[in-house]
Design an enzyme around this catalytic site. Structure first.
Site, mmCIF file in Angstrom:
data_model
loop_
_atom_site.group_PDB
_atom_site.id
_atom_site.type_symbol
_atom_site.label_atom_id
_atom_site.label_comp_id
_atom_site.label_asym_id
_atom_site.label_seq_id
_atom_site.Cartn_x
_atom_site.Cartn_y
_atom_site.Cartn_z
ATOM 1 C CB CYS A 204 -9.120 -1.234 -9.065
ATOM 2 S SG CYS A 204 -9.757 -2.379 -7.769
ATOM 3 C CD GLU B 97 -9.026 -7.345 -1.718
ATOM 4 O OE1 GLU B 97 -8.646 -6.715 -2.805
ATOM 5 O OE2 GLU B 97 -10.251 -6.822 -1.154
ATOM 6 C CG HIS C 152 -2.165 -0.765 0.832
ATOM 7 N ND1 HIS C 152 -2.700 -1.335 1.599
ATOM 8 C CD2 HIS C 152 -2.673 -1.068 -0.131
ATOM 9 C CE1 HIS C 152 -4.597 -1.439 1.219
ATOM 10 N NE2 HIS C 152 -4.005 -2.050 -0.046
ATOM 11 N NE ARG D 226 -0.965 -5.608 -2.359
ATOM 12 C CZ ARG D 226 -2.004 -5.306 -2.191
ATOM 13 N NH1 ARG D 226 -3.065 -5.857 -2.078
ATOM 14 N NH2 ARG D 226 -1.899 -4.069 -2.541
ATOM 15 C CG ASP E 130 -5.010 -8.069 -1.750
ATOM 16 O OD1 ASP E 130 -4.459 -8.334 -0.739
ATOM 17 O OD2 ASP E 130 -6.255 -7.206 -1.542
#
Ligand code: PEP
Ligand code: MG
Length: 591
Positions: free
Chosen positions: A509, A438, A194, A472, A462
């Protein structure tokens, strides 16, 4: 004596592109505080360090307090007041001083010991007021510790700061005015974490994968960051600084020229297929740039950053409603899709009771946490509903893995609506509710889920990590984190097939939507709505206008037949990459 600094070039992994020239500030997460013995002679110096840190923290608090007051943040103001009150207590500082003296220890360790003792006494009190003070002592310790580490208060440090830290986490960004931060270098942190995503939205270059980063790049040194190549120049010569200043200017000019030419042009492929290009945002002030770049809406508002910024207590419904309403109004008639809280492994004091667990990413994340904390969820939903009166707000639920979660969440949303009805607050009764696709389970059960919701938002970040069991945030296994792995493509294909059958819209997205090659594949697979990092949008519009959808359909069809990731990579290299026109190759490389 003047010490000569050694010029150095260090190579890391580029995870957010761009150039920066700045002065280094170290950021420490006060998790590890070691006891360091100081000699008797050095004790007064240690005490002096503590007093400076206390003084600096006082000034920082006063400054923050006045800013918060201007913005009308009552809750934040009360936290700052509590920190200030603790600091004003002379006995607290004197206790730390006494401990430094008696144990000949470093100020960080002594401060932590004294504040921990204070914290335990509050804990024992079992009174809500004192429990609140317990959180305040932790917040105060973080502040003092940052000061002791030799750095000025981040928020007051002005523009041109390049942050050097051990790891990328959201709390780190929440401490800064993001417009002041010009670059980040970290020991560890992956491309789709993030923090990296937010940094990319703000055009802040990030380089990761440098062990002992704080030893290699001292606080106060001048650095150049080349976020395209992953290069850091420590104390570079003036000539190199001039070269990079020129590159920064060229990059800005390039971006603005592109915007000036294309901003108003629709994203239509050469054979007439309209592709909707939206953006993902994390803060309310990004709305301005959403409008400037001509995006067609906010496809994903990651609301968790608001909570992390607020820190010690949950963001109030009123405050959230004000933020979402202002965003919805400024965007109108463009849509604003708000995702309900999806806290990953970030720590918030009021979630400590439910968020324990060695691996929060496979734990109480997203909707799972919301269903365990229904009051927290409902207050956010009330705020989203209150912002929906213009009809351009949508709500999306993160980390859905079953039908029951959707049904339980919808019941709570219904409760929130009834509550607003009782209060006489208007809201959009047709508010569209979608889910983040996800978690692999959602793809395997997509039909049942599609019947229950208004839209799918596919979160590839995800999805890839969960399908391929590849963290990730871990750049060491970046090669395993493969967006075009056949298993990932099959999930995407299934979700698109189901959504088309159930006639519900789908957007992608995840960060895949910001990449030209992946975007071509997605368009070929039938995606008509991409929501991306704002910095990628002008380039993506140009890409869409340069391709033929029919051709993409044929290529994606072939890709879906392949079963080996290596063959897929080979095919992409030979047949898809060459389709990127030379000027686009250049602009995407430029990013
Ligand atoms: C995703 O998982 O792709 C996504 C968009 O959500 P986040 O990156 O916030 O987890
Ligand atoms: Mg996600």
């Amino acid at each position: 004596m003047r010490t000569r600094r050694r010029r150095r070039q260090i190579r890391g992994n580029p995870i957010s592109s761009g150039y920066a020239i700045g002065v280094v500030s170290h950021y420490l997460t006060p998790g590890h505080v070691f006891r360091i013995h100081v000699s008797e002679d050095a004790v007064p110096q240690e005490i002096q360090r503590l007093r400076h840190a206390v003084e600096g923290s006082r000034r920082e608090l006063a400054l923050l307090r006045s800013r918060v007051q201007q913005r009308g943040g009552d809750e934040m103001a009360s936290i700052l007041d509590a920190h200030q009150m603790l600091l004003e207590d002379p006995s607290l500082v004197e206790r730390i001083v006494a401990l430094i003296r008696s144990s000949q220890a470093n100020a960080e360790w002594a401060a932590r010991r004294v504040l921990e003792e204070l914290q335990s006494s509050y804990e024992a009190a079992e009174d809500e007021f004192f429990q609140q003070r317990e959180m305040d002592t932790w917040g105060l310790f973080e502040r003092l510790h940052r000061r002791l580490s030799g750095d000025a208060a981040p928020r007051s440090s002005g523009p041109g700061v390049t942050l050097v830290a051990d790891t990328l986490n959201l709390a780190l960004l929440a401490d800064f005015d993001l417009n002041d931060l010009n670059g980040i270098v970290v020991a560890t942190g992956g491309y789709t974490s993030h923090t990296a995503i937010i940094a990319r939205s703000y055009g802040i270059p990030v380089i990761s994968g440098i062990p002992q980063v704080r030893e290699l790049i001292p606080s106060g040194s001048r650095v150049i960051l080349d976020g395209y190549q992953g290069l850091i120049y420590v104390d570079p010569p003036n000539g190199l600084i001039r070269d990079y200043e020129r590159k920064i200017r060229q990059e800005e000019e390039h971006y603005h020229t592109l915007l000036a030419i294309d901003r108003k042009l629709p994203a239509v492929t050469r054979d007439g297929e309209r592709i909707i290009l939206e953006v993902n945002v994390e803060t309310e002030d990004e709305v301005k740039s959403v409008l400037e770049i001509g995006a067609e809406g906010v496809g994903l508002f990651r609301s968790e950053f608001l909570y992390i910024r607020e820190r010690d207590q949950p963001l109030s419904e009123d405050k959230q409603a004000a933020i979402y309403s202002s965003m919805a109004q400024r965007l109108y008639p463009l849509p604003l899709t708000v995702r309900t809280l999806d806290i990953g492994d970030e720590r918030l004091p009021y979630l400590e009771d439910v968020k324990r667990g060695a691996n929060p990413i496979l734990g109480l994340r997203g909707i799972r946490l919301s269903l365990r904390k229904p009051e927290l969820f409902k207050s956010q939903v009330c705020a989203i509903l209150r912002a929906s009166t213009l009809g351009n707000v949508k709500l999306v639920l993160p980390m859905i893995s079953s039908l029951d979660e959707i049904r339980d969440a919808k019941l709570l949303i219904q409760d929130a609506g009834q509550e607003l009805g009782r209060r006489g607050c208007p809201f959009d009764p047709d508010l569209k509710i979608g889910i983040m696709m996800e978690v692999p389970a959602a793809f395997l059960n997509a039909e049942a889920l599609a019947r229950e919701v208004d839209f799918f938002s596919i979160g590839t970040n995800d999805l890839i990590q969960y399908v391929l069991a590849a963290d990730r945030t871990n750049e060491d296994i970046a090669d395993l984190y493969d967006p075009l792995h056949p298993a990932v493509l099959r999930c995407l294909d299934e979700a698109l097939r189901v959504a088309a059958g159930e006639r519900i819209p789908v957007r992608v997205c995840g960060e895949m939507a910001s990449d030209p090659i992946f975007a071509m594949v997605l368009i070929g697979m039938g995606v008509r709505n991409l929501s991306m990092n704002p910095m990628a949008l002008p380039y993506m519009r140009r890409l869409v206008r340069s391709i033929e959808r029919e051709k993409m359909v044929a290529l994606a069809g072939h890709l879906l037949q392949l079963r080996s990731p290596r063959e897929i990579r080979q095919y992409v290299k030979e047949c898809i990459e060459p389709l990127l026109s030379a000027d686009l190759q250049e602009v995407f490389e430029q990013r």
